[in-house]
Design a protein around this motif. Structure first.
Motif, PDB file in Angstrom:
ATOM      1  N   LYS A  40      74.270  42.367   1.724  1.00  0.00           N
ATOM      2  CA  LYS A  40      73.199  43.134   1.104  1.00  0.00           C
ATOM      3  C   LYS A  40      72.843  42.344  -0.162  1.00  0.00           C
ATOM      4  O   LYS A  40      71.505  42.599   0.456  1.00  0.00           O
ATOM      5  CB  LYS A  40      74.226  44.638   0.486  1.00  0.00           C
ATOM      6  N   SER A  41      73.361  42.731  -0.911  1.00  0.00           N
ATOM      7  CA  SER A  41      72.762  41.438  -1.961  1.00  0.00           C
ATOM      8  C   SER A  41      71.975  40.060  -1.356  1.00  0.00           C
ATOM      9  O   SER A  41      70.700  40.500  -2.541  1.00  0.00           O
ATOM     10  CB  SER A  41      73.694  41.584  -2.398  1.00  0.00           C
ATOM     11  N   LYS A  43      70.301  40.106   0.909  1.00  0.00           N
ATOM     12  CA  LYS A  43      69.258  40.645   2.188  1.00  0.00           C
ATOM     13  C   LYS A  43      68.529  41.315   0.948  1.00  0.00           C
ATOM     14  O   LYS A  43      67.455  41.512   1.745  1.00  0.00           O
ATOM     15  CB  LYS A  43      69.346  41.152   3.067  1.00  0.00           C
ATOM     16  N   ASN A  44      67.873  41.465   0.040  1.00  0.00           N
ATOM     17  CA  ASN A  44      67.121  42.652  -0.405  1.00  0.00           C
ATOM     18  C   ASN A  44      65.855  41.683  -1.198  1.00  0.00           C
ATOM     19  O   ASN A  44      65.591  40.367  -1.164  1.00  0.00           O
ATOM     20  CB  ASN A  44      67.657  43.127  -2.103  1.00  0.00           C
ATOM     21  N   ASP A 255      81.372  40.268  11.284  1.00  0.00           N
ATOM     22  CA  ASP A 255      81.128  41.674  10.899  1.00  0.00           C
ATOM     23  C   ASP A 255      82.017  41.680  10.586  1.00  0.00           C
ATOM     24  O   ASP A 255      82.539  43.100   8.882  1.00  0.00           O
ATOM     25  CB  ASP A 255      80.429  42.382  11.335  1.00  0.00           C
ATOM     26  N   GLU A 261      81.040  43.017   3.840  1.00  0.00           N
ATOM     27  CA  GLU A 261      79.704  43.222   4.935  1.00  0.00           C
ATOM     28  C   GLU A 261      79.519  44.252   5.894  1.00  0.00           C
ATOM     29  O   GLU A 261      80.209  43.859   6.771  1.00  0.00           O
ATOM     30  CB  GLU A 261      79.572  41.547   5.939  1.00  0.00           C
ATOM     31  N   PRO A 262      78.318  44.463   5.616  1.00  0.00           N
ATOM     32  CA  PRO A 262      77.612  45.855   6.125  1.00  0.00           C
ATOM     33  C   PRO A 262      77.214  45.081   7.148  1.00  0.00           C
ATOM     34  O   PRO A 262      76.803  44.215   7.496  1.00  0.00           O
ATOM     35  CB  PRO A 262      76.989  46.997   5.375  1.00  0.00           C
ATOM     36  N   SER A 264      74.480  44.241   9.636  1.00  0.00           N
ATOM     37  CA  SER A 264      73.254  43.597   9.158  1.00  0.00           C
ATOM     38  C   SER A 264      71.623  43.801  10.213  1.00  0.00           C
ATOM     39  O   SER A 264      72.359  43.849  11.321  1.00  0.00           O
ATOM     40  CB  SER A 264      73.077  42.567   8.175  1.00  0.00           C
TER      41      SER A 264
END
Length: 423
Positions: A40-41, A43-44, A255, A261-262, A264
């Protein structure tokens, strides 16, 4: 030089371990943000803009130095002793760091990941990894016969990187029977992991007592080796050329393994789309002869936003039966299933039983190795040597024609046997 920096990664990661251990020796202050969430972090937009990709570990020092290679970060935070004091020492240390990355890591991952249920179990892949590790450990064991450490008379990056790379294999795979022949490696590994700096980061290391039941792993993953060899087709038209590859039987368990970890989005979404329509080309290739589909590929190919790569299996001496080699290709394709949308490949096996090789031409969105876009895609690619091809070069035109047509010989003169399409 800066003596502090921020590391973006998750703590229980052997690549993170080696960085933090090196930092302990040199009193380099490394901060891992508590709010960093892998998947998540990283991928921003701000993260990708700063580090040019979502790949982790990623590092930014207090003086603004940006690094995205775990080996480079480890070197950056290390002191002179860890790096080597003379040019000869530095070169030898670098050689062993490369050995850990290029030789130990692929075999370690191919054996341990199925045990940790990160990837499905495949007997041929695991057996190949075990054989590779035996060769790796035998080399280290001979070197360590008269040495306490890999280079010189003190701990260096060579020891830290190799020990961290072997850590999960010692913990989860190599039981007493497997590791018994490598007395010198075992002594060295035990010495390294019991150093205060190592224990502060990793804690107590418990060695594997009993190997897991591989038959149970095979049953759980549904990946039982083929019972008999399929005879290759004599005529190209009869070969199972463009049959759809079997769908994996379950979603990639990565996953569920990586904490917090969401699910993605497609990692390729971070790259420019360009004008090349991958799905359109795949349909055209599947429905037309090569005399039409290859010119169509070059007519549509967008060299600015897509790249062409040649991958060749590093360990042809390990390949035995043709059907086992084909299972190796199919297993890789299945583990890369989430990559299919923006990638295409023709992978061929050349030769016969006990004298064969695997190589292929790959096309995907972006200009860098696509496998680095996601941890899910890394388990197999390090078993191959990769070369980026110039789309304007005649050599590339010839390779594309050969591999898309399933024809010719490999660099050693082995004749084409059969191939598989990733689409």
């Amino acid at each position: 030089m800066a003596k502090s920096g921020t590391l973006y990664s998750w703590p229980d990661n052997f690549r993170t371990y080696q960085i933090l251990i090196a930092a302990e020796y040199s009193s380099f202050k490394v901060n891992i943000p508590k709010d960093f969430v892998f998947g998540k972090s990283n991928k921003n937009a701000d993260f990708v803009s700063k580090f040019s990709s979502p790949k982790v570990p990623a590092f930014e020092s207090s003086d603004g130095t940006i690094l995205t290679s775990s080996s480079a970060i480890t070197y950056f935070v290390a002191n002179e002793q860890l790096k080597g004091k003379t040019e000869a020492e530095k070169s030898k240390i670098f050689d062993y760091v490369c050995f850990a990355q290029d030789e130990l890591l692929p075999n370690a991952c191919r054996w341990v990941f199925p045990i940790l249920e990160i990837y499905p179990y495949n007997k041929q892949t695991v057996d190949s990894a075990k054989d590779g590790l035996k060769r790796n450990l035998a080399k280290l064991d001979k070197h360590l016969l008269t040495r306490t450490y890999l280079v010189g008379d003190y701990i260096t990056l060579a020891d830290i990187c190799n020990a961290c790379t072997l850590l999960q294999v010692y913990q989860h795979a190599m039981d007493l029977t497997f590791r018994k022949p490598y007395v010198n490696v075992n002594r060295w590994f035990t010495t390294i992991v019991n150093q205060p700096e190592f224990k502060k980061i990793v804690g107590e290391v418990k060695l594997c007592e009993k190997q897991v039941n591989e038959a149970a792993l095979a049953s759980q993953s549904g990946n039982v080796p083929a019972a008999k060899e399929e005879k290759p087709k004599k005529e190209k038209k009869e070969a199972p050329k463009k049959e759809k590859e079997p769908e994996p039987e379950a979603d990639d368990p990565m996953d569920d393994i990586l904490a917090a970890e969401p699910k993605s989005k497609d990692p390729f979404d971070l790259l420019p789309k360009g004008t090349f329509n991958m799905e359109d080309f795949k349909r055209f290739y599947s429905n037309n002869d090569e005399a039409k589909s290859i010119p169509y590929f070059w007519e549509k190919f967008d060299k600015e936003n897509y790249s062409i790569w040649f991958g060749e299996y590093k360990y042809p001496e390990e390949l035995q039966k043709v059907f086992m080699s084909c299972n190796l290709i199919t297993g890789m394709f299945q583990r890369l299933d989430k990559m299919r949308k923006q990638a295409f490949a023709s992978v061929c096996l050349f030769g016969t039983d006990n004298d064969s090789t695997i190589s292929g031409v790959w096309v995907w969105r972006g200009q860098e190795l696509a496998f680095n876009l996601s941890p899910d895609w890394k388990v197999d690619y390090e078993s191959y040597d990769w070369k980026k091809l110039d789309p304007e070069a005649k050599e590339t035109k010839n390779l594309v024609a050969q591999y898309f047509s399933w024809d010719g010989t490999d660099s050693k003169g082995r004749k084409f046997n059969q191939g598989k399409i990733f689409k």
